[in-house]
Motif scaffolding. Structure first.
Motif, PDB file in Angstrom:
ATOM      1  N   GLU A   1       2.927  13.621   4.377  1.00 54.75           N
ATOM      2  CA  GLU A   1       1.539  13.194   4.168  1.00 54.75           C
ATOM      3  C   GLU A   1       1.305  11.777   4.680  1.00 54.75           C
ATOM      4  O   GLU A   1       0.267  11.492   5.259  1.00 54.75           O
ATOM      5  N   LEU A   2       2.279  10.902   4.478  1.00 61.63           N
ATOM      6  CA  LEU A   2       2.140   9.532   4.969  1.00 61.63           C
ATOM      7  C   LEU A   2       2.104   9.517   6.485  1.00 61.63           C
ATOM      8  O   LEU A   2       1.222   8.910   7.089  1.00 61.63           O
ATOM      9  N   VAL A   3       3.026  10.211   7.113  1.00 57.97           N
ATOM     10  CA  VAL A   3       3.127  10.210   8.562  1.00 57.97           C
ATOM     11  C   VAL A   3       1.929  10.895   9.203  1.00 57.97           C
ATOM     12  O   VAL A   3       1.456  10.495  10.266  1.00 57.97           O
ATOM     13  N   SER A   4       1.380  11.915   8.555  1.00 59.08           N
ATOM     14  CA  SER A   4       0.247  12.649   9.114  1.00 59.08           C
ATOM     15  C   SER A   4      -1.016  11.799   9.173  1.00 59.08           C
ATOM     16  O   SER A   4      -1.973  12.156   9.841  1.00 59.08           O
ATOM     17  N   GLY A   5      -1.018  10.700   8.473  1.00 58.73           N
ATOM     18  CA  GLY A   5      -2.174   9.818   8.513  1.00 58.73           C
ATOM     19  C   GLY A   5      -3.005   9.827   7.262  1.00 58.73           C
ATOM     20  O   GLY A   5      -3.869   8.984   7.087  1.00 58.73           O
ATOM     21  N   ARG A   6      -2.781  10.767   6.366  1.00 62.89           N
ATOM     22  CA  ARG A   6      -3.593  10.835   5.155  1.00 62.89           C
ATOM     23  C   ARG A   6      -3.518   9.530   4.372  1.00 62.89           C
ATOM     24  O   ARG A   6      -4.504   9.078   3.817  1.00 62.89           O
ATOM     25  N   PHE A   7      -2.334   8.938   4.310  1.00 63.42           N
ATOM     26  CA  PHE A   7      -2.162   7.702   3.558  1.00 63.42           C
ATOM     27  C   PHE A   7      -1.795   6.541   4.468  1.00 63.42           C
ATOM     28  O   PHE A   7      -1.302   5.540   4.011  1.00 63.42           O
ATOM     29  N   ARG A   8      -2.042   6.671   5.761  1.00 62.91           N
ATOM     30  CA  ARG A   8      -1.637   5.617   6.698  1.00 62.91           C
ATOM     31  C   ARG A   8      -2.426   4.352   6.411  1.00 62.91           C
ATOM     32  O   ARG A   8      -3.640   4.331   6.520  1.00 62.91           O
TER      33      ARG A   8
ATOM     34  N   GLY B   1       0.800  -1.214   0.000  1.00 57.48           N
ATOM     35  CA  GLY B   1       0.000   0.000   0.000  1.00 57.48           C
ATOM     36  C   GLY B   1       0.830   1.260   0.000  1.00 57.48           C
ATOM     37  O   GLY B   1       0.320   2.352  -0.161  1.00 57.48           O
ATOM     38  N   PHE B   2       2.128   1.123   0.196  1.00 55.04           N
ATOM     39  CA  PHE B   2       3.050   2.252   0.137  1.00 55.04           C
ATOM     40  C   PHE B   2       4.467   1.722  -0.038  1.00 55.04           C
ATOM     41  O   PHE B   2       4.732   0.546   0.236  1.00 55.04           O
ATOM     42  N   ALA B   3       5.351   2.564  -0.483  1.00 52.79           N
ATOM     43  CA  ALA B   3       6.775   2.254  -0.560  1.00 52.79           C
ATOM     44  C   ALA B   3       7.523   3.572  -0.479  1.00 52.79           C
ATOM     45  O   ALA B   3       7.048   4.592  -0.985  1.00 52.79           O
ATOM     46  N   ILE B   4       8.660   3.562   0.164  1.00 51.84           N
ATOM     47  CA  ILE B   4       9.459   4.777   0.277  1.00 51.84           C
ATOM     48  C   ILE B   4      10.668   4.657  -0.628  1.00 51.84           C
ATOM     49  O   ILE B   4      11.381   3.664  -0.586  1.00 51.84           O
TER      50      ILE B   4
ATOM     51  N   ALA C   1      13.084   4.477   7.036  1.00 54.25           N
ATOM     52  CA  ALA C   1      13.891   5.678   7.219  1.00 54.25           C
ATOM     53  C   ALA C   1      13.029   6.922   7.160  1.00 54.25           C
ATOM     54  O   ALA C   1      12.318   7.136   6.182  1.00 54.25           O
ATOM     55  N   PRO C   2      13.067   7.798   8.163  1.00 54.17           N
ATOM     56  CA  PRO C   2      12.222   8.990   8.186  1.00 54.17           C
ATOM     57  C   PRO C   2      12.771  10.140   7.354  1.00 54.17           C
ATOM     58  O   PRO C   2      12.238  11.220   7.385  1.00 54.17           O
ATOM     59  N   THR C   3      13.821   9.925   6.592  1.00 58.88           N
ATOM     60  CA  THR C   3      14.432  11.014   5.838  1.00 58.88           C
ATOM     61  C   THR C   3      14.076  10.994   4.357  1.00 58.88           C
ATOM     62  O   THR C   3      14.607  11.769   3.598  1.00 58.88           O
ATOM     63  N   ALA C   4      13.189  10.113   3.945  1.00 60.41           N
ATOM     64  CA  ALA C   4      12.842  10.018   2.528  1.00 60.41           C
ATOM     65  C   ALA C   4      12.152  11.291   2.064  1.00 60.41           C
ATOM     66  O   ALA C   4      11.363  11.881   2.780  1.00 60.41           O
ATOM     67  N   ASP C   5      12.432  11.697   0.852  1.00 56.36           N
ATOM     68  CA  ASP C   5      11.845  12.908   0.290  1.00 56.36           C
ATOM     69  C   ASP C   5      10.506  12.644  -0.389  1.00 56.36           C
ATOM     70  O   ASP C   5       9.690  13.528  -0.513  1.00 56.36           O
ATOM     71  N   PHE C   6      10.294  11.440  -0.838  1.00 56.32           N
ATOM     72  CA  PHE C   6       9.031  11.116  -1.488  1.00 56.32           C
ATOM     73  C   PHE C   6       8.765   9.637  -1.302  1.00 56.32           C
ATOM     74  O   PHE C   6       9.611   8.874  -0.934  1.00 56.32           O
ATOM     75  N   LEU C   7       7.573   9.252  -1.553  1.00 54.90           N
ATOM     76  CA  LEU C   7       7.237   7.850  -1.495  1.00 54.90           C
ATOM     77  C   LEU C   7       6.141   7.580  -2.494  1.00 54.90           C
ATOM     78  O   LEU C   7       5.529   8.477  -3.049  1.00 54.90           O
ATOM     79  N   ALA C   8       5.916   6.322  -2.739  1.00 58.21           N
ATOM     80  CA  ALA C   8       4.878   5.928  -3.676  1.00 58.21           C
ATOM     81  C   ALA C   8       3.793   5.218  -2.891  1.00 58.21           C
ATOM     82  O   ALA C   8       4.068   4.399  -2.031  1.00 58.21           O
TER      83      ALA C   8
END
Length: 86
Positions: free
Chosen positions: A56-63, A23-26, A74-81
């Motif tokens: 956006e992922l961490v905020s819960g929108r895409f959790r 459902g997600f990948a960083i 890793a919490p330093t990723a600039d984007f994710l899919a």
């Protein structure tokens, strides 16, 4: 990471597979010319994947998963899919 076209393609396919599976990948990309050129071409081909910021992922929108399942990401990723189907 392998900066060759073959290496970038392999990493890209792994990223998409993970996005569909979980459902997600960083993805973290180095700002090399060949990487940026590759991403410019491939991002335009995305159909069922949406790029969002890590915020956006961490905020819960895409959790999609519990925080416990995200530990180790890793919490330093600039984007994710994210897979839009989830």
């Amino acid at each position: 990471a392998d900066p060759s076209v073959e290496g970038l393609e392999a990493a890209w396919l792994r990223l998409l597979e993970q996005a569909h599976s979980f459902g997600f990948a960083i993805g973290i990309a180095h700002p090399y010319a060949q990487t940026l050129e590759f991403l410019e071409l491939r991002i335009g081909e995305l159909v069922d994947i949406e790029l969002v910021s890590l915020r956006e992922l961490v905020s819960g929108r895409f959790r999609q998963r519990s925080y416990a399942e995200l530990i180790g990401v890793a919490p330093t990723a600039d984007f994710l899919a994210t897979d839009r189907a989830h």
